[in-house]
Scaffold this motif. Structure first.
Motif, PDB file in Angstrom:
ATOM      1  N   LEU A  56     -16.380   4.383  -6.288  1.00 53.21           N
ATOM      2  CA  LEU A  56     -17.026   3.560  -7.299  1.00 53.21           C
ATOM      3  C   LEU A  56     -17.631   2.333  -6.624  1.00 53.21           C
ATOM      4  O   LEU A  56     -17.171   1.902  -5.571  1.00 53.21           O
ATOM      5  CB  LEU A  56     -16.029   3.124  -8.374  1.00 53.21           C
ATOM      6  CG  LEU A  56     -15.661   4.195  -9.421  1.00 53.21           C
ATOM      7  CD1 LEU A  56     -14.697   5.227  -8.852  1.00 53.21           C
ATOM      8  CD2 LEU A  56     -15.072   3.539 -10.666  1.00 53.21           C
ATOM      9  N   ARG A  57     -18.651   1.763  -7.220  1.00 55.63           N
ATOM     10  CA  ARG A  57     -19.330   0.629  -6.604  1.00 55.63           C
ATOM     11  C   ARG A  57     -18.536  -0.664  -6.757  1.00 55.63           C
ATOM     12  O   ARG A  57     -18.572  -1.541  -5.897  1.00 55.63           O
ATOM     13  CB  ARG A  57     -20.732   0.450  -7.215  1.00 55.63           C
ATOM     14  CG  ARG A  57     -21.698   1.576  -6.889  1.00 55.63           C
ATOM     15  CD  ARG A  57     -23.069   1.331  -7.487  1.00 55.63           C
ATOM     16  NE  ARG A  57     -23.023   1.312  -8.951  1.00 55.63           N
ATOM     17  CZ  ARG A  57     -23.140   0.228  -9.695  1.00 55.63           C
ATOM     18  NH1 ARG A  57     -23.291  -0.958  -9.112  1.00 55.63           N
ATOM     19  NH2 ARG A  57     -23.096   0.309 -11.017  1.00 55.63           N
ATOM     20  N   ARG A  58     -17.811  -0.793  -7.856  1.00 55.24           N
ATOM     21  CA  ARG A  58     -17.082  -2.031  -8.158  1.00 55.24           C
ATOM     22  C   ARG A  58     -15.611  -1.717  -8.437  1.00 55.24           C
ATOM     23  O   ARG A  58     -15.252  -0.561  -8.655  1.00 55.24           O
ATOM     24  CB  ARG A  58     -17.725  -2.739  -9.352  1.00 55.24           C
ATOM     25  CG  ARG A  58     -19.154  -3.195  -9.052  1.00 55.24           C
ATOM     26  CD  ARG A  58     -19.809  -3.794 -10.267  1.00 55.24           C
ATOM     27  NE  ARG A  58     -21.185  -4.211  -9.997  1.00 55.24           N
ATOM     28  CZ  ARG A  58     -22.047  -4.627 -10.921  1.00 55.24           C
ATOM     29  NH1 ARG A  58     -21.672  -4.676 -12.195  1.00 55.24           N
ATOM     30  NH2 ARG A  58     -23.267  -4.981 -10.573  1.00 55.24           N
ATOM     31  N   PRO A  59     -14.734  -2.761  -8.448  1.00 54.77           N
ATOM     32  CA  PRO A  59     -13.298  -2.518  -8.607  1.00 54.77           C
ATOM     33  C   PRO A  59     -12.935  -1.691  -9.833  1.00 54.77           C
ATOM     34  O   PRO A  59     -13.530  -1.823 -10.906  1.00 54.77           O
ATOM     35  CB  PRO A  59     -12.723  -3.939  -8.709  1.00 54.77           C
ATOM     36  CG  PRO A  59     -13.678  -4.773  -7.919  1.00 54.77           C
ATOM     37  CD  PRO A  59     -15.034  -4.178  -8.192  1.00 54.77           C
ATOM     38  N   LYS A  65       0.821  -1.220   0.000  1.00 57.25           N
ATOM     39  CA  LYS A  65       0.000   0.000   0.000  1.00 57.25           C
ATOM     40  C   LYS A  65       0.852   1.267   0.000  1.00 57.25           C
ATOM     41  O   LYS A  65       0.537   2.264   0.637  1.00 57.25           O
ATOM     42  CB  LYS A  65      -0.968  -0.002   1.184  1.00 57.25           C
ATOM     43  CG  LYS A  65      -1.946  -1.175   1.154  1.00 57.25           C
ATOM     44  CD  LYS A  65      -2.981  -1.088   2.245  1.00 57.25           C
ATOM     45  CE  LYS A  65      -3.962  -2.252   2.132  1.00 57.25           C
ATOM     46  NZ  LYS A  65      -5.037  -2.182   3.152  1.00 57.25           N
ATOM     47  N   LYS A  66       1.949   1.216  -0.746  1.00 59.15           N
ATOM     48  CA  LYS A  66       2.814   2.376  -0.915  1.00 59.15           C
ATOM     49  C   LYS A  66       3.141   2.552  -2.391  1.00 59.15           C
ATOM     50  O   LYS A  66       3.135   1.595  -3.158  1.00 59.15           O
ATOM     51  CB  LYS A  66       4.119   2.207  -0.126  1.00 59.15           C
ATOM     52  CG  LYS A  66       3.952   2.184   1.370  1.00 59.15           C
ATOM     53  CD  LYS A  66       5.298   2.011   2.050  1.00 59.15           C
ATOM     54  CE  LYS A  66       5.142   1.950   3.567  1.00 59.15           C
ATOM     55  NZ  LYS A  66       6.458   1.732   4.238  1.00 59.15           N
ATOM     56  N   VAL A  67       3.411   3.792  -2.767  1.00 60.16           N
ATOM     57  CA  VAL A  67       3.877   4.091  -4.123  1.00 60.16           C
ATOM     58  C   VAL A  67       5.209   4.807  -4.006  1.00 60.16           C
ATOM     59  O   VAL A  67       5.324   5.812  -3.298  1.00 60.16           O
ATOM     60  CB  VAL A  67       2.863   4.971  -4.880  1.00 60.16           C
ATOM     61  CG1 VAL A  67       3.447   5.452  -6.201  1.00 60.16           C
ATOM     62  CG2 VAL A  67       1.576   4.195  -5.131  1.00 60.16           C
ATOM     63  N   LEU A  68       6.235   4.282  -4.671  1.00 64.82           N
ATOM     64  CA  LEU A  68       7.568   4.886  -4.654  1.00 64.82           C
ATOM     65  C   LEU A  68       7.845   5.493  -6.019  1.00 64.82           C
ATOM     66  O   LEU A  68       7.625   4.842  -7.048  1.00 64.82           O
ATOM     67  CB  LEU A  68       8.638   3.850  -4.313  1.00 64.82           C
ATOM     68  CG  LEU A  68       8.745   3.440  -2.833  1.00 64.82           C
ATOM     69  CD1 LEU A  68       7.580   2.533  -2.437  1.00 64.82           C
ATOM     70  CD2 LEU A  68      10.066   2.726  -2.574  1.00 64.82           C
ATOM     71  N   ILE A  69       8.321   6.722  -6.035  1.00 65.71           N
ATOM     72  CA  ILE A  69       8.604   7.423  -7.281  1.00 65.71           C
ATOM     73  C   ILE A  69      10.086   7.763  -7.329  1.00 65.71           C
ATOM     74  O   ILE A  69      10.616   8.399  -6.413  1.00 65.71           O
ATOM     75  CB  ILE A  69       7.756   8.714  -7.400  1.00 65.71           C
ATOM     76  CG1 ILE A  69       6.258   8.354  -7.397  1.00 65.71           C
ATOM     77  CG2 ILE A  69       8.116   9.489  -8.665  1.00 65.71           C
ATOM     78  CD1 ILE A  69       5.338   9.549  -7.387  1.00 65.71           C
ATOM     79  N   TRP A  70      10.748   7.319  -8.397  1.00 65.69           N
ATOM     80  CA  TRP A  70      12.169   7.584  -8.598  1.00 65.69           C
ATOM     81  C   TRP A  70      12.385   8.521  -9.780  1.00 65.69           C
ATOM     82  O   TRP A  70      11.531   8.623 -10.670  1.00 65.69           O
ATOM     83  CB  TRP A  70      12.925   6.295  -8.916  1.00 65.69           C
ATOM     84  CG  TRP A  70      13.155   5.367  -7.785  1.00 65.69           C
ATOM     85  CD1 TRP A  70      14.217   5.355  -6.921  1.00 65.69           C
ATOM     86  CD2 TRP A  70      12.316   4.267  -7.381  1.00 65.69           C
ATOM     87  NE1 TRP A  70      14.095   4.327  -6.020  1.00 65.69           N
ATOM     88  CE2 TRP A  70      12.939   3.639  -6.272  1.00 65.69           C
ATOM     89  CE3 TRP A  70      11.112   3.754  -7.846  1.00 65.69           C
ATOM     90  CZ2 TRP A  70      12.403   2.532  -5.632  1.00 65.69           C
ATOM     91  CZ3 TRP A  70      10.569   2.662  -7.208  1.00 65.69           C
ATOM     92  CH2 TRP A  70      11.202   2.065  -6.115  1.00 65.69           C
ATOM     93  N   ASP A  85      -8.769  -2.303  -3.678  1.00 64.99           N
ATOM     94  CA  ASP A  85      -9.508  -2.922  -2.585  1.00 64.99           C
ATOM     95  C   ASP A  85     -10.607  -2.052  -1.995  1.00 64.99           C
ATOM     96  O   ASP A  85     -11.463  -2.547  -1.256  1.00 64.99           O
ATOM     97  CB  ASP A  85      -8.546  -3.345  -1.473  1.00 64.99           C
ATOM     98  CG  ASP A  85      -7.614  -2.214  -1.051  1.00 64.99           C
ATOM     99  OD1 ASP A  85      -7.502  -1.233  -1.804  1.00 64.99           O
ATOM    100  OD2 ASP A  85      -7.005  -2.323   0.018  1.00 64.99           O
ATOM    101  N   ASP A  86     -10.631  -0.732  -2.303  1.00 64.18           N
ATOM    102  CA  ASP A  86     -11.689   0.107  -1.729  1.00 64.18           C
ATOM    103  C   ASP A  86     -12.413   0.982  -2.755  1.00 64.18           C
ATOM    104  O   ASP A  86     -13.352   1.711  -2.417  1.00 64.18           O
ATOM    105  CB  ASP A  86     -11.141   0.965  -0.595  1.00 64.18           C
ATOM    106  CG  ASP A  86     -10.074   1.949  -1.068  1.00 64.18           C
ATOM    107  OD1 ASP A  86      -9.841   2.055  -2.284  1.00 64.18           O
ATOM    108  OD2 ASP A  86      -9.485   2.626  -0.209  1.00 64.18           O
ATOM    109  N   ASN A  87     -11.965   0.951  -4.028  1.00 65.23           N
ATOM    110  CA  ASN A  87     -12.666   1.624  -5.131  1.00 65.23           C
ATOM    111  C   ASN A  87     -12.685   3.150  -5.030  1.00 65.23           C
ATOM    112  O   ASN A  87     -13.601   3.806  -5.553  1.00 65.23           O
ATOM    113  CB  ASN A  87     -14.111   1.110  -5.262  1.00 65.23           C
ATOM    114  CG  ASN A  87     -14.184  -0.393  -5.342  1.00 65.23           C
ATOM    115  OD1 ASN A  87     -13.224  -1.054  -5.745  1.00 65.23           O
ATOM    116  ND2 ASN A  87     -15.310  -0.966  -4.954  1.00 65.23           N
TER     117      ASN A  87
END
Length: 201
Positions: A86-89, A2-7, A65-67
């Motif tokens: 959103l209601r769905r993935p 649950k992380k985003v790494l930007i290089w 996982d939470d839309n």
């Protein structure tokens, strides 16, 4: 995680073919990557797709996982806001070039667009967190789920790859007109609410 790494792209290099050189390259690459890391974003969700703003000052992260879509500033990593759920993935998120519009789609069987201008202009930490942004426009897909979104090279058309091997095309200028109409309606509602509050006093 649950992380985003930007290089920085300049900090990354291709691996050599020789095995011994590859091991040495891997060690050097770890040091270079650590030096080239711009920001680590706590995404709060499992990220299925990422879209950059046209000026590269922000990213939108789509949560599998939470839309939800979450908007973060770059390079600060500050969370600017979140869109309606959103209601769905979600399968794909795409930022329309030259605009503040972000499109997302997936199992909802429609393409939803949000105007993120209000989030992008909230750069000061002294300002209160932005409220949840509601979708400005919904584009119908004929009851088909959306697998991917893309835009034509000239920015005039938005394409949606749908289930059953169908591609649907939308004109961007028509989308922009619909968003403007939505914004006008929101302003009128706010003025009416303000007027009602003044009369109540």
């Amino acid at each position: 995680d649950k992380k985003v790494l930007i290089w920085l792209a300049s900090s990354l290099s291709a691996a050599p073919e020789n095995e011994q050189a590859a091991r040495k390259h891997e060690e050097e690459e770890e040091e270079e990557a650590a030096a080239g890391l711009v920001v680590t974003i706590a995404a709060e969700c499992q990220v299925v797709d990422i879209a950059w703003s046209p000026d590269e000052s922000a990213v939108v992260l789509a949560g599998w996982d939470d839309n939800f879509l979450r908007v973060f500033a770059v390079p600060s990593g500050e969370k600017l806001g979140v869109t309606s759920r959103l209601r769905r993935p979600i399968a794909s998120v795409f930022w329309l070039r030259g605009s503040e519009l972000c499109a997302a789609a997936g199992g909802d069987q429609k393409v939803l667009l949000w105007n993120l201008e209000g989030l992008l202009t909230r750069r000061s930490h002294t300002e209160p967190p932005a409220k949840v942004v509601e979708a400005a426009v919904e584009l119908e897909t004929g009851g088909r789920a959306v697998h991917s979104l893309a835009c034509s090279s000239d920015g005039r058309y938005l394409f949606a790859l749908l289930s059953e091997q169908v591609i649907r095309m939308f004109e961007v200028h028509a989308i922009l007109a619909a968003v403007d109409a939505f914004s006008d309606e929101e302003e009128e509602e706010e003025l009416e609410e303000h007027g009602s509050a003044l009369r109540a006093r």
